[in-house]
Enzyme design. Structure first.
Site, mmCIF file in Angstrom:
data_model
loop_
_atom_site.group_PDB
_atom_site.id
_atom_site.type_symbol
_atom_site.label_atom_id
_atom_site.label_comp_id
_atom_site.label_asym_id
_atom_site.label_seq_id
_atom_site.Cartn_x
_atom_site.Cartn_y
_atom_site.Cartn_z
ATOM 1 N N ARG A 198 -24.808 12.132 29.330
ATOM 2 C CA ARG A 198 -24.922 13.392 28.586
ATOM 3 C C ARG A 198 -26.354 13.722 28.252
ATOM 4 O O ARG A 198 -26.773 14.861 28.288
ATOM 5 C CB ARG A 198 -24.117 13.309 27.278
ATOM 6 C CG ARG A 198 -22.634 13.224 27.466
ATOM 7 C CD ARG A 198 -21.956 12.730 26.228
ATOM 8 N NE ARG A 198 -22.385 11.378 25.916
ATOM 9 C CZ ARG A 198 -21.821 10.593 25.018
ATOM 10 N NH1 ARG A 198 -20.839 11.043 24.280
ATOM 11 N NH2 ARG A 198 -22.260 9.371 24.810
ATOM 12 N N SER B 213 -16.350 10.463 21.577
ATOM 13 C CA SER B 213 -15.108 10.074 20.873
ATOM 14 C C SER B 213 -15.407 9.816 19.403
ATOM 15 O O SER B 213 -14.645 10.194 18.510
ATOM 16 C CB SER B 213 -14.515 8.807 21.487
ATOM 17 O OG SER B 213 -14.185 9.025 22.823
ATOM 18 N N LYS C 255 -15.107 -3.454 19.722
ATOM 19 C CA LYS C 255 -14.972 -2.669 18.493
ATOM 20 C C LYS C 255 -13.493 -2.405 18.213
ATOM 21 O O LYS C 255 -12.677 -2.363 19.139
ATOM 22 C CB LYS C 255 -15.764 -1.366 18.612
ATOM 23 C CG LYS C 255 -15.484 -0.622 19.905
ATOM 24 C CD LYS C 255 -16.531 0.428 20.231
ATOM 25 C CE LYS C 255 -16.222 0.998 21.623
ATOM 26 N NZ LYS C 255 -17.214 1.830 22.192
ATOM 27 N N HIS D 32 -14.878 13.853 28.601
ATOM 28 C CA HIS D 32 -14.255 12.947 29.579
ATOM 29 C C HIS D 32 -13.459 13.749 30.615
ATOM 30 O O HIS D 32 -13.533 13.481 31.806
ATOM 31 C CB HIS D 32 -13.267 11.991 28.891
ATOM 32 C CG HIS D 32 -13.884 10.992 27.964
ATOM 33 N ND1 HIS D 32 -13.448 10.806 26.678
ATOM 34 C CD2 HIS D 32 -14.882 10.086 28.155
ATOM 35 C CE1 HIS D 32 -14.150 9.841 26.114
ATOM 36 N NE2 HIS D 32 -15.031 9.394 26.982
HETATM 37 O O1 PNS Z 1 -16.269 4.180 26.960
HETATM 38 P P1 PNS Z 1 -17.214 3.040 26.877
HETATM 39 O O2 PNS Z 1 -16.896 2.212 25.640
HETATM 40 O O3 PNS Z 1 -18.650 3.460 26.945
HETATM 41 O O4 PNS Z 1 -16.944 2.102 28.167
HETATM 42 C C1 PNS Z 1 -17.629 0.878 28.336
HETATM 43 C C2 PNS Z 1 -17.043 0.086 29.520
HETATM 44 C C3 PNS Z 1 -15.542 -0.071 29.369
HETATM 45 C C4 PNS Z 1 -17.334 0.826 30.805
HETATM 46 C C5 PNS Z 1 -17.763 -1.299 29.547
HETATM 47 O O5 PNS Z 1 -17.712 -1.861 28.281
HETATM 48 C C6 PNS Z 1 -17.128 -2.274 30.536
HETATM 49 O O6 PNS Z 1 -17.197 -2.073 31.725
HETATM 50 N N1 PNS Z 1 -16.513 -3.342 30.020
HETATM 51 C C7 PNS Z 1 -15.840 -4.346 30.833
HETATM 52 C C8 PNS Z 1 -16.554 -5.698 30.788
HETATM 53 C C9 PNS Z 1 -17.662 -5.748 31.822
HETATM 54 O O7 PNS Z 1 -17.458 -5.609 33.004
HETATM 55 N N2 PNS Z 1 -18.885 -5.936 31.307
HETATM 56 C C10 PNS Z 1 -20.088 -5.969 32.119
HETATM 57 C C11 PNS Z 1 -20.557 -4.562 32.415
HETATM 58 S S1 PNS Z 1 -22.267 -4.493 32.453
#
Ligand code: PNS
Length: 168
Positions: A92, A130, A43, A19
């Protein structure tokens, strides 16, 4: 001209060197980069929002054009409120691509004015996540090259606390 702002969203449970590598790359491409922590995770996270925020703030404090914030709800709504032009995500390996493509296209459908920019971390972080950092640490492995020292320290405190509770 207004500042070119990008949002780097994620759950950061916890932040890893992968990150951080992406934040370094992203902050040189944009005037301002907002590292945005999603607070309503589906989660169950290991670290609380406050713990994750503290770690994010500590590791980015020397980066003048980076700030840390939280959001809930739709990412695109948050990004528009922050007047961002782009969402930053890391890829990645091929395995990331399908999920990231789906998310980028959904976000574009929801808000066509926002672009998703994908960056690749250094090869040395291609396998770092993570989830694996937590797993390696929980089984006694070293996470020295995988996560910032503050994360290792917080992981140690968390595990010790859990063990002392279990033994009590
Ligand atoms: O680190 P992560 O868990 O891969 O991040 C995922 C994240 C936070 C980018 C994604 O879950 C998100 O944007 N959630 C917010 C809800 C939302 O906008 N959902 C529609 C996106 S397609």
């Amino acid at each position: 001209m207004s500042d070119n702002i990008a949002i780097y969203p994620g759950s950061f449970d916890p932040i890893t060197n992968g990150h951080l590598d992406l934040i370094e790359r992203g902050r040189h491409l944009f005037d301002h980069l907002v590292v945005a922590l999603l607070t309503n995770l589906e989660k169950q996270p290991l670290f609380s929002v406050d713990e994750r925020l503290e770690m994010l703030r500590l590791v980015t404090k020397s980066m003048p054009n980076v700030s840390v914030d939280t959001f809930s709800g739709l990412l695109v709504d948050y990004a528009m409120r922050r007047k961002a032009r782009a969402l930053l995500r890391g890829i990645r390996a091929f395995s990331d691509y399908e999920y990231e493509l789906q998310m980028a296209l959904m976000n574009r459908k929801l808000e066509p004015r926002l672009e998703t920019v994908f960056l690749m971390p250094a090869e040395s972080y291609a396998y770092v996540s993570s989830r694996l950092v937590k797993e390696v640490f929980q089984h006694g492995g070293s996470v020295k090259d995988l996560a910032p020292p503050i994360v290792e320290e917080r992981l140690r405190q968390k595990i010790l606390r859990k063990e002392s509770k279990a033994g009590a």
